[in-house]
Design an enzyme around this catalytic site. Sequence first.
Site, PDB file in Angstrom:
ATOM      1  N   ASP A 144     -10.552   3.331   4.236  1.00  0.00           N
ATOM      2  CA  ASP A 144     -10.988   1.933   4.112  1.00  0.00           C
ATOM      3  C   ASP A 144     -12.517   1.854   3.982  1.00  0.00           C
ATOM      4  O   ASP A 144     -13.053   0.836   3.550  1.00  0.00           O
ATOM      5  CB  ASP A 144     -10.573   1.134   5.360  1.00  0.00           C
ATOM      6  CG  ASP A 144      -9.363   0.247   5.110  1.00  0.00           C
ATOM      7  OD1 ASP A 144      -9.076  -0.037   3.937  1.00  0.00           O
ATOM      8  OD2 ASP A 144      -8.739  -0.172   6.103  1.00  0.00           O
TER       9      ASP A 144
ATOM     10  N   LYS B 179       0.845  -1.203   0.000  1.00  0.00           N
ATOM     11  CA  LYS B 179       0.000   0.000   0.000  1.00  0.00           C
ATOM     12  C   LYS B 179       0.882   1.256   0.000  1.00  0.00           C
ATOM     13  O   LYS B 179       0.622   2.211  -0.737  1.00  0.00           O
ATOM     14  CB  LYS B 179      -0.926   0.001   1.225  1.00  0.00           C
ATOM     15  CG  LYS B 179      -2.052  -1.015   1.124  1.00  0.00           C
ATOM     16  CD  LYS B 179      -2.785  -1.209   2.456  1.00  0.00           C
ATOM     17  CE  LYS B 179      -3.784  -2.353   2.339  1.00  0.00           C
ATOM     18  NZ  LYS B 179      -4.471  -2.654   3.606  1.00  0.00           N
TER      19      LYS B 179
ATOM     20  N   GLN C 235      -4.214  -1.169   9.805  1.00  0.00           N
ATOM     21  CA  GLN C 235      -4.200  -2.498   9.186  1.00  0.00           C
ATOM     22  C   GLN C 235      -4.822  -3.529  10.129  1.00  0.00           C
ATOM     23  O   GLN C 235      -4.469  -3.596  11.305  1.00  0.00           O
ATOM     24  CB  GLN C 235      -2.744  -2.884   8.840  1.00  0.00           C
ATOM     25  CG  GLN C 235      -2.597  -4.198   8.115  1.00  0.00           C
ATOM     26  CD  GLN C 235      -3.237  -4.191   6.724  1.00  0.00           C
ATOM     27  OE1 GLN C 235      -3.127  -3.224   5.986  1.00  0.00           O
ATOM     28  NE2 GLN C 235      -3.919  -5.277   6.375  1.00  0.00           N
TER      29      GLN C 235
END
Length: 284
Positions: A120, A53, A97
Amino acid sequence: MSARIIDGKALAQRVREDVRERAVALKAKGIVPGLTVVLVGENPASQVYVRNKAAACEQAGMRSRVIGLGADTPEEELLDLIGTLNDDPQVHGILVQLPLPGHIDTGLVIETISAAKDVDGFHISNAGLLMTGRPLFRPCTPYGIMKMLESEDIPLRGAEAVIVGASNIVGKPMAMLLLAAGATVTLCNSKTQDLGAQTRRADVLVVATGRPGIVNGSMIKPGSVVIDVGINRLPEGGLVGDVDFKSAHAVAGAITPVPGGVGPMTIAMLLVNTIEAAERGAAS
Ligand code: NAP
């Protein structure tokens, strides 16, 4: 018949190029779009995801910062850090994460991220906005799948869409996006009886369970579109999806491969969400 392969890698490349151009335009206004990723602990798979990412962000001309915390970091410390990032105008997107170590309340952590920086799309406000048809951030995986369907000109209005797997990060938001596009949606879970009877009705079939081979060619409507979200690591190395590719490929009209299908699109849409956050910040 043999299915057309939907090339997620190539489409992701085009999406990333578009993001790069948008980043250049923002930089000309003095704004460097920035994503901060927080990684708690040393889960090897999470480390790889975070690295990918961050690299994708840099390649797209955005600032990326990875903050690594020890596995025993107290929940309070993580929440304080998120509070600091929420207040930092140089941080446009925040991603924690998952999974988090067991002593940390994942729901609380997600709710602590500012909904305006929740790239997200997992925050309860963003889930609610999506459900009520006013999405701010769409979760990256289903968002990427919508882009793939769009790029392939797959008609969704009036289509039968069946989703296998009903998680908060894939199945449920996928259902909302397909519903919003006019599909008739069936959402299956582990209690679904006669899964094949559901999947065989699907014009568009999305499979996201983490169970390799849960769907095979005998469970697919001929000519349908099959999207395989699963990422399963084989003991001998290599990756497979949730769909038995060989038998499905012989029946479907179009299918995503694993790897090279949904995975690259998920990262690309994280970049899209981050650039959108930065653009919104620039406009406000
Ligand atoms: P998850 O949170 O474990 O959810 C799995 C879902 O599958 C649950 O809703 C579960 O039902 C359902 N399920 C399990 N067994 C089933 C069965 N026999 N029949 C029907 N439904 C069944 O998983 P997730 O996070 O959504 O991830 C799913 C897969 O996608 C994993 O392989 C993951 O690695 C992959 N993934 C890939 C990407 C990507 O970028 N390509 C992104 C995210 C996830 P219940 O609700 O009844 O438990």
